[in-house]
Design a protein around this motif. Sequence first.
Motif, PDB file in Angstrom:
ATOM      1  N   TRP A   1      -0.297  10.854  -4.881  1.00  0.00           N
ATOM      2  CA  TRP A   1      -1.405  11.440  -4.129  1.00  0.00           C
ATOM      3  C   TRP A   1      -1.929  10.378  -3.180  1.00  0.00           C
ATOM      4  CZ3 TRP A   1      -5.599   8.430  -5.325  1.00  0.00           C
ATOM      5  CH2 TRP A   1      -5.566   7.785  -6.550  1.00  0.00           C
ATOM      6  N   ARG A   2      -2.562  10.836  -2.159  1.00  0.00           N
ATOM      7  CA  ARG A   2      -3.041   9.903  -1.143  1.00  0.00           C
ATOM      8  C   ARG A   2      -4.483   9.516  -1.434  1.00  0.00           C
ATOM      9  NH1 ARG A   2      -0.815  11.170   4.691  1.00  0.00           N
ATOM     10  NH2 ARG A   2       0.560   9.441   4.373  1.00  0.00           N
ATOM     11  N   SER A   3      -4.656   8.275  -1.665  1.00  0.00           N
ATOM     12  CA  SER A   3      -5.993   7.764  -1.920  1.00  0.00           C
ATOM     13  C   SER A   3      -6.680   7.467  -0.594  1.00  0.00           C
ATOM     14  CB  SER A   3      -5.894   6.478  -2.743  1.00  0.00           C
ATOM     15  OG  SER A   3      -7.106   5.794  -2.751  1.00  0.00           O
ATOM     16  N   ARG A   4      -7.938   7.821  -0.491  1.00  0.00           N
ATOM     17  CA  ARG A   4      -8.689   7.539   0.733  1.00  0.00           C
ATOM     18  C   ARG A   4      -8.784   6.045   0.993  1.00  0.00           C
ATOM     19  NH1 ARG A   4     -13.763  11.733   0.513  1.00  0.00           N
ATOM     20  NH2 ARG A   4     -12.501  13.611   0.550  1.00  0.00           N
ATOM     21  N   SER A   5      -8.911   5.270  -0.063  1.00  0.00           N
ATOM     22  CA  SER A   5      -9.018   3.821   0.125  1.00  0.00           C
ATOM     23  C   SER A   5      -7.716   3.234   0.663  1.00  0.00           C
ATOM     24  CB  SER A   5      -9.421   3.129  -1.172  1.00  0.00           C
ATOM     25  OG  SER A   5      -8.473   3.355  -2.179  1.00  0.00           O
ATOM     26  N   VAL A   6      -6.572   3.739   0.198  1.00  0.00           N
ATOM     27  CA  VAL A   6      -5.286   3.261   0.707  1.00  0.00           C
ATOM     28  C   VAL A   6      -5.151   3.616   2.181  1.00  0.00           C
ATOM     29  CG1 VAL A   6      -2.783   3.568   0.564  1.00  0.00           C
ATOM     30  CG2 VAL A   6      -4.119   3.257  -1.522  1.00  0.00           C
ATOM     31  N   GLU A   7      -5.505   4.827   2.540  1.00  0.00           N
ATOM     32  CA  GLU A   7      -5.435   5.233   3.949  1.00  0.00           C
ATOM     33  C   GLU A   7      -6.366   4.380   4.805  1.00  0.00           C
ATOM     34  OE1 GLU A   7      -6.361   9.368   3.804  1.00  0.00           O
ATOM     35  OE2 GLU A   7      -4.322   9.930   3.232  1.00  0.00           O
ATOM     36  N   PHE A   8      -7.564   4.104   4.294  1.00  0.00           N
ATOM     37  CA  PHE A   8      -8.517   3.267   5.027  1.00  0.00           C
ATOM     38  C   PHE A   8      -7.942   1.870   5.237  1.00  0.00           C
ATOM     39  CE2 PHE A   8     -11.870   0.048   4.855  1.00  0.00           C
ATOM     40  CZ  PHE A   8     -12.587   0.389   5.990  1.00  0.00           C
ATOM     41  N   LEU A   9      -7.395   1.288   4.165  1.00  0.00           N
ATOM     42  CA  LEU A   9      -6.810  -0.050   4.283  1.00  0.00           C
ATOM     43  C   LEU A   9      -5.640  -0.067   5.257  1.00  0.00           C
ATOM     44  CD1 LEU A   9      -6.942  -1.268   0.582  1.00  0.00           C
ATOM     45  CD2 LEU A   9      -8.241  -2.161   2.514  1.00  0.00           C
ATOM     46  N   GLN A  10      -4.824   0.962   5.248  1.00  0.00           N
ATOM     47  CA  GLN A  10      -3.703   1.029   6.180  1.00  0.00           C
ATOM     48  C   GLN A  10      -4.206   1.050   7.625  1.00  0.00           C
ATOM     49  OE1 GLN A  10      -1.735   4.492   4.534  1.00  0.00           O
ATOM     50  NE2 GLN A  10      -0.061   3.228   3.757  1.00  0.00           N
ATOM     51  N   ARG A  11      -5.246   1.830   7.887  1.00  0.00           N
ATOM     52  CA  ARG A  11      -5.807   1.885   9.238  1.00  0.00           C
ATOM     53  C   ARG A  11      -6.389   0.530   9.652  1.00  0.00           C
ATOM     54  NH1 ARG A  11      -7.816   6.786   7.304  1.00  0.00           N
ATOM     55  NH2 ARG A  11      -9.902   5.880   7.062  1.00  0.00           N
ATOM     56  N   GLU A  12      -7.100  -0.099   8.731  1.00  0.00           N
ATOM     57  CA  GLU A  12      -7.693  -1.405   9.037  1.00  0.00           C
ATOM     58  C   GLU A  12      -6.617  -2.457   9.293  1.00  0.00           C
ATOM     59  OE1 GLU A  12     -10.978  -2.332   9.515  1.00  0.00           O
ATOM     60  OE2 GLU A  12     -11.174  -0.168   9.566  1.00  0.00           O
ATOM     61  N   LEU A  13      -5.570  -2.453   8.485  1.00  0.00           N
ATOM     62  CA  LEU A  13      -4.483  -3.412   8.675  1.00  0.00           C
ATOM     63  C   LEU A  13      -3.764  -3.170  10.002  1.00  0.00           C
ATOM     64  CD1 LEU A  13      -3.060  -3.606   5.073  1.00  0.00           C
ATOM     65  CD2 LEU A  13      -4.153  -5.458   6.347  1.00  0.00           C
ATOM     66  N   GLU A  14      -3.594  -1.937  10.375  1.00  0.00           N
ATOM     67  CA  GLU A  14      -2.965  -1.630  11.660  1.00  0.00           C
ATOM     68  C   GLU A  14      -3.838  -2.137  12.806  1.00  0.00           C
ATOM     69  OE1 GLU A  14      -0.393  -0.533  14.570  1.00  0.00           O
ATOM     70  OE2 GLU A  14      -0.028  -0.787  12.423  1.00  0.00           O
TER      71      GLU A  14
ATOM     72  N   LEU B   1       0.827  -1.210   0.000  1.00  0.00           N
ATOM     73  CA  LEU B   1       0.000   0.000   0.000  1.00  0.00           C
ATOM     74  C   LEU B   1       0.857   1.254   0.000  1.00  0.00           C
ATOM     75  CD1 LEU B   1      -2.806  -1.055   2.483  1.00  0.00           C
ATOM     76  CD2 LEU B   1      -3.041  -0.677   0.022  1.00  0.00           C
ATOM     77  N   ARG B   2       1.942   1.237   0.742  1.00  0.00           N
ATOM     78  CA  ARG B   2       2.841   2.397   0.749  1.00  0.00           C
ATOM     79  C   ARG B   2       3.453   2.619  -0.622  1.00  0.00           C
ATOM     80  NH1 ARG B   2       5.378   0.987   6.519  1.00  0.00           N
ATOM     81  NH2 ARG B   2       3.782   1.973   7.799  1.00  0.00           N
ATOM     82  N   ALA B   3       3.771   1.524  -1.305  1.00  0.00           N
ATOM     83  CA  ALA B   3       4.346   1.638  -2.648  1.00  0.00           C
ATOM     84  C   ALA B   3       3.325   2.231  -3.611  1.00  0.00           C
ATOM     85  CB  ALA B   3       4.808   0.273  -3.141  1.00  0.00           C
ATOM     86  N   ILE B   4       2.079   1.796  -3.506  1.00  0.00           N
ATOM     87  CA  ILE B   4       1.018   2.359  -4.360  1.00  0.00           C
ATOM     88  C   ILE B   4       0.892   3.851  -4.090  1.00  0.00           C
ATOM     89  CG2 ILE B   4      -1.480   2.422  -4.744  1.00  0.00           C
ATOM     90  CD1 ILE B   4      -1.466  -0.627  -4.184  1.00  0.00           C
ATOM     91  N   GLU B   5       0.867   4.201  -2.827  1.00  0.00           N
ATOM     92  CA  GLU B   5       0.730   5.602  -2.436  1.00  0.00           C
ATOM     93  C   GLU B   5       1.889   6.438  -2.979  1.00  0.00           C
ATOM     94  OE1 GLU B   5      -0.631   7.550   1.673  1.00  0.00           O
ATOM     95  OE2 GLU B   5       1.276   6.492   1.788  1.00  0.00           O
ATOM     96  N   ALA B   6       3.113   5.915  -2.873  1.00  0.00           N
ATOM     97  CA  ALA B   6       4.289   6.656  -3.347  1.00  0.00           C
ATOM     98  C   ALA B   6       4.289   6.780  -4.867  1.00  0.00           C
ATOM     99  CB  ALA B   6       5.560   5.949  -2.882  1.00  0.00           C
ATOM    100  N   ASP B   7       3.883   5.724  -5.571  1.00  0.00           N
ATOM    101  CA  ASP B   7       3.868   5.751  -7.032  1.00  0.00           C
ATOM    102  C   ASP B   7       2.814   6.700  -7.576  1.00  0.00           C
ATOM    103  OD1 ASP B   7       5.940   3.960  -7.193  1.00  0.00           O
ATOM    104  OD2 ASP B   7       4.654   2.217  -7.525  1.00  0.00           O
ATOM    105  N   CYS B   8       1.709   6.796  -6.903  1.00  0.00           N
ATOM    106  CA  CYS B   8       0.609   7.634  -7.403  1.00  0.00           C
ATOM    107  C   CYS B   8       0.870   9.113  -7.174  1.00  0.00           C
ATOM    108  CB  CYS B   8      -0.703   7.232  -6.734  1.00  0.00           C
ATOM    109  SG  CYS B   8      -1.268   5.604  -7.236  1.00  0.00           S
TER     110      CYS B   8
END
Length: 81
Positions: free
Chosen positions: A45-58, A36-43
Amino acid sequence: MITFAPDAAPGSWQLAEALLRCESARERIEAAVVALRAIEADCGWRSRSVEFLQRELETQRQALGVARESLPSIEAALQAG
């Protein structure tokens, strides 16, 4: 992580297997976070879905840690009958 259970205690193999499963789940969660961090860095911009998934995984990682820490006491309670 390789865990060896002593032969003397009944149920130790179940504890060892549970510990291995927890470790495996933790490794998968960490790999997903890295992806997810790699997707975020490549894009760029911060996607809300990536942030949501990161919170859920944590949240799942923390719950897994609590469960893993309680396994030895659960084993002891089961052995006590």
